[in-house]
Design an enzyme around this catalytic site. Structure first.
Site, PDB file in Angstrom:
ATOM      1  N   THR A  15       0.848  -1.199   0.000  1.00  0.00           N
ATOM      2  CA  THR A  15       0.000   0.000   0.000  1.00  0.00           C
ATOM      3  C   THR A  15       0.874   1.236   0.000  1.00  0.00           C
ATOM      4  OG1 THR A  15      -1.976  -0.905   1.019  1.00  0.00           O
ATOM      5  CG2 THR A  15      -1.579   1.388   1.486  1.00  0.00           C
TER       6      THR A  15
ATOM      7  N   ARG B   9     -12.989  -8.365  -2.564  1.00  0.00           N
ATOM      8  CA  ARG B   9     -12.556  -7.985  -1.204  1.00  0.00           C
ATOM      9  C   ARG B   9     -12.182  -6.497  -1.195  1.00  0.00           C
ATOM     10  NH1 ARG B   9      -7.586  -5.751   1.056  1.00  0.00           N
ATOM     11  NH2 ARG B   9      -7.388  -6.502   3.183  1.00  0.00           N
ATOM     12  N   VAL B  10     -12.671  -5.773  -0.198  1.00  0.00           N
ATOM     13  CA  VAL B  10     -12.325  -4.359  -0.042  1.00  0.00           C
ATOM     14  C   VAL B  10     -11.577  -4.208   1.279  1.00  0.00           C
ATOM     15  CG1 VAL B  10     -13.230  -2.014   0.227  1.00  0.00           C
ATOM     16  CG2 VAL B  10     -14.326  -3.594  -1.373  1.00  0.00           C
ATOM     17  N   GLY B  11     -10.442  -3.501   1.254  1.00  0.00           N
ATOM     18  CA  GLY B  11      -9.629  -3.334   2.457  1.00  0.00           C
ATOM     19  C   GLY B  11      -9.820  -1.976   3.107  1.00  0.00           C
ATOM     20  N   ASP B  12      -9.027  -1.730   4.138  1.00  0.00           N
ATOM     21  CA  ASP B  12      -9.141  -0.485   4.907  1.00  0.00           C
ATOM     22  C   ASP B  12      -8.772   0.759   4.097  1.00  0.00           C
ATOM     23  OD1 ASP B  12      -6.456  -1.592   4.957  1.00  0.00           O
ATOM     24  OD2 ASP B  12      -5.944   0.055   6.300  1.00  0.00           O
TER      25      ASP B  12
ATOM     26  N   THR C  20      -1.138   1.250   6.722  1.00  0.00           N
ATOM     27  CA  THR C  20      -0.786   0.109   5.874  1.00  0.00           C
ATOM     28  C   THR C  20      -0.662  -1.129   6.746  1.00  0.00           C
ATOM     29  OG1 THR C  20       0.818  -0.883   4.376  1.00  0.00           O
ATOM     30  CG2 THR C  20       1.695   0.697   5.985  1.00  0.00           C
ATOM     31  N   GLY C  21      -1.190  -2.226   6.265  1.00  0.00           N
ATOM     32  CA  GLY C  21      -1.126  -3.455   7.049  1.00  0.00           C
ATOM     33  C   GLY C  21      -2.300  -4.339   6.718  1.00  0.00           C
TER      34      GLY C  21
ATOM     35  N   GLY D 281      -5.567  -5.221   6.390  1.00  0.00           N
ATOM     36  CA  GLY D 281      -6.726  -4.336   6.363  1.00  0.00           C
ATOM     37  C   GLY D 281      -7.908  -4.778   7.198  1.00  0.00           C
TER      38      GLY D 281
HETATM   39  N1  ASP Z   1      -4.111  -2.300   4.064  1.00  0.00           N
HETATM   40  C1  ASP Z   1      -4.094  -2.863   2.730  1.00  0.00           C
HETATM   41  C2  ASP Z   1      -5.278  -3.752   2.564  1.00  0.00           C
HETATM   42  O1  ASP Z   1      -5.602  -4.491   3.479  1.00  0.00           O
HETATM   43  C3  ASP Z   1      -2.884  -3.657   2.433  1.00  0.00           C
HETATM   44  C4  ASP Z   1      -1.615  -3.114   2.921  1.00  0.00           C
HETATM   45  O2  ASP Z   1      -1.527  -2.058   3.493  1.00  0.00           O
HETATM   46  O3  ASP Z   1      -0.631  -3.797   2.710  1.00  0.00           O
HETATM   47  O4  ASP Z   1      -5.826  -3.773   1.487  1.00  0.00           O
END
Ligand code: ASP
Length: 322
Positions: free
Chosen positions: A182, A210-213, A233-234, A236
């Site tokens: 991200t 799939r939808v992330g944060d 980032t991480g 989600g």
């Molecule tokens: N946070 C992002 C998600 O879950 C992925 C990431 O930050 O690596 O889509």
């Protein structure tokens, strides 16, 4: 006075798993994006324009998991999420599951400017992009070999993986670990206004749809002139359940914590207790910076009007080491 902070994802990034050439290419990608964003702040431009420009630059760089270097779903498709928020007005724009959009962050920005809806997804977001004449490119534009190989390696494992445990030579730093990625930016401009932006290709071999944060205002992105601007980032799913970016703002607003205290509390305590890995970047209205991460590394960088220009990856560097 102005400040710009950016990130390019967090994960099991270690010096051993990276050649000096790969490390340098990431640092120069970060540095370049910083310079683009700073040019706007320096001439008195808004934090909103600066975070959009910096994220756009990171989306165009194939090294990062956003725009051009996006991860694939397990069906081999690039579905991207992005969001942006302005701290002075609390206006926000977000898009999810967009395909073939060269710069998802600019589509999110169009939505913020229109100020009617906050989040558009899939077909509706594509339609809005065409109406706004946002640049579309072919699917091939998003293909990078190392993200494709990472998807093939992970898709049969049965769980969604995050991307910054993978380095661009295709090797997995820690095959048992989750894969992060991200990009994001937060800024304070010379008027003291805050803004935040985040963009991603999501997790490696994620389930289609799939939808992330990164598309969720309050979870992956938040900006409020009363407190701070945050980009996450991480993993989600944890950041959504923790409502991470807004939680940091709330700890400042209602508990009187400093940006550093609030960001540390969320990243090193709350998320860890839930099992959520990753990091955040933040800036407050005084220009203070926070870059906590609970993974071995996070690509991050910052630039300030008093001449600091820093790029970091590992825990023992810069303010991450303090
Ligand atoms: N946070 C992002 C998600 O879950 C992925 C990431 O930050 O690596 O889509």
């Amino acid at each position: 006075m102005y400040t710009l902070v950016i990130h390019g994802g967090a994960g099991a990034l270690s010096r051993d798993a990276m050649t000096p050439e790969i490390e340098n290419s990431f640092r120069s990608g970060l540095s370049h994006a910083l310079n683009i964003g700073e040019a706007i702040l320096k001439r008195g431009g808004s934090s909103l324009d600066a975070v959009e420009a910096a994220v756009k630059e990171l989306e165009d760089c194939p090294l990062f998991n956003a725009g051009r270097g996006s991860n694939f779903t397990f069906d081999g498709i690039n579905e991207m999420d992005a969001s942006i928020m302005e701290g002075a007005t609390l206006r926000a724009g977000a898009v999810s599951m967009v395909r073939r959009i060269k710069n998802p962050i600019s589509l999110a920005r169009k939505l913020l400017d229109k100020n009617e809806h906050v989040l558009l997804t899939a077909e509706g977001a594509q339609r809005f992009a065409r109406e706004c004449r946002i640049a579309e490119v072919s699917d091939d534009y998003f293909h990078t070999d190392f993200r494709w190989r990472a998807m093939l390696r992970n898709r049969d494992s049965g769980s969604s993986k995050l991307s910054e445990d993978v380095v661009p030579d295709g090797e997995v730093c820690d095959p048992l670990d989750k894969k992060f990625g991200t990009v994001g930016a937060v800024a304070m401009d010379i008027e003291g206004n805050l803004a935040a932006a985040t963009s991603t290709g999501g997790t490696t071999a994620k389930y289609p749809g799939r939808v992330g944060d990164s598309a969720i205002i309050g979870s992956g992105t938040y900006a409020n002139n009363e407190t701070c601007a945050i980009s996450c980032t991480g993993h989600g799913e944890y950041f959504i359940r923790n409502v991470t970016a807004h939680e940091i703002s709330n700890l400042m607003m209602y508990k009187g914590m400093s940006l550093n205290e609030a960001a540390d509390e969320v990243v090193h305590k709350q998320l860890i207790e839930m099992g959520g890995r990753g990091g955040v970047i933040g800036v407050d209205t005084k220009g203070n910076i926070a870059v906590p991460f609970n993974t071995p590394g996070m690509y991050h960088a910052y630039i300030t009007s008093d001449g600091q220009h820093f790029t970091g990856i590992f825990k023992d560097e810069g303010i991450a080491a303090k």
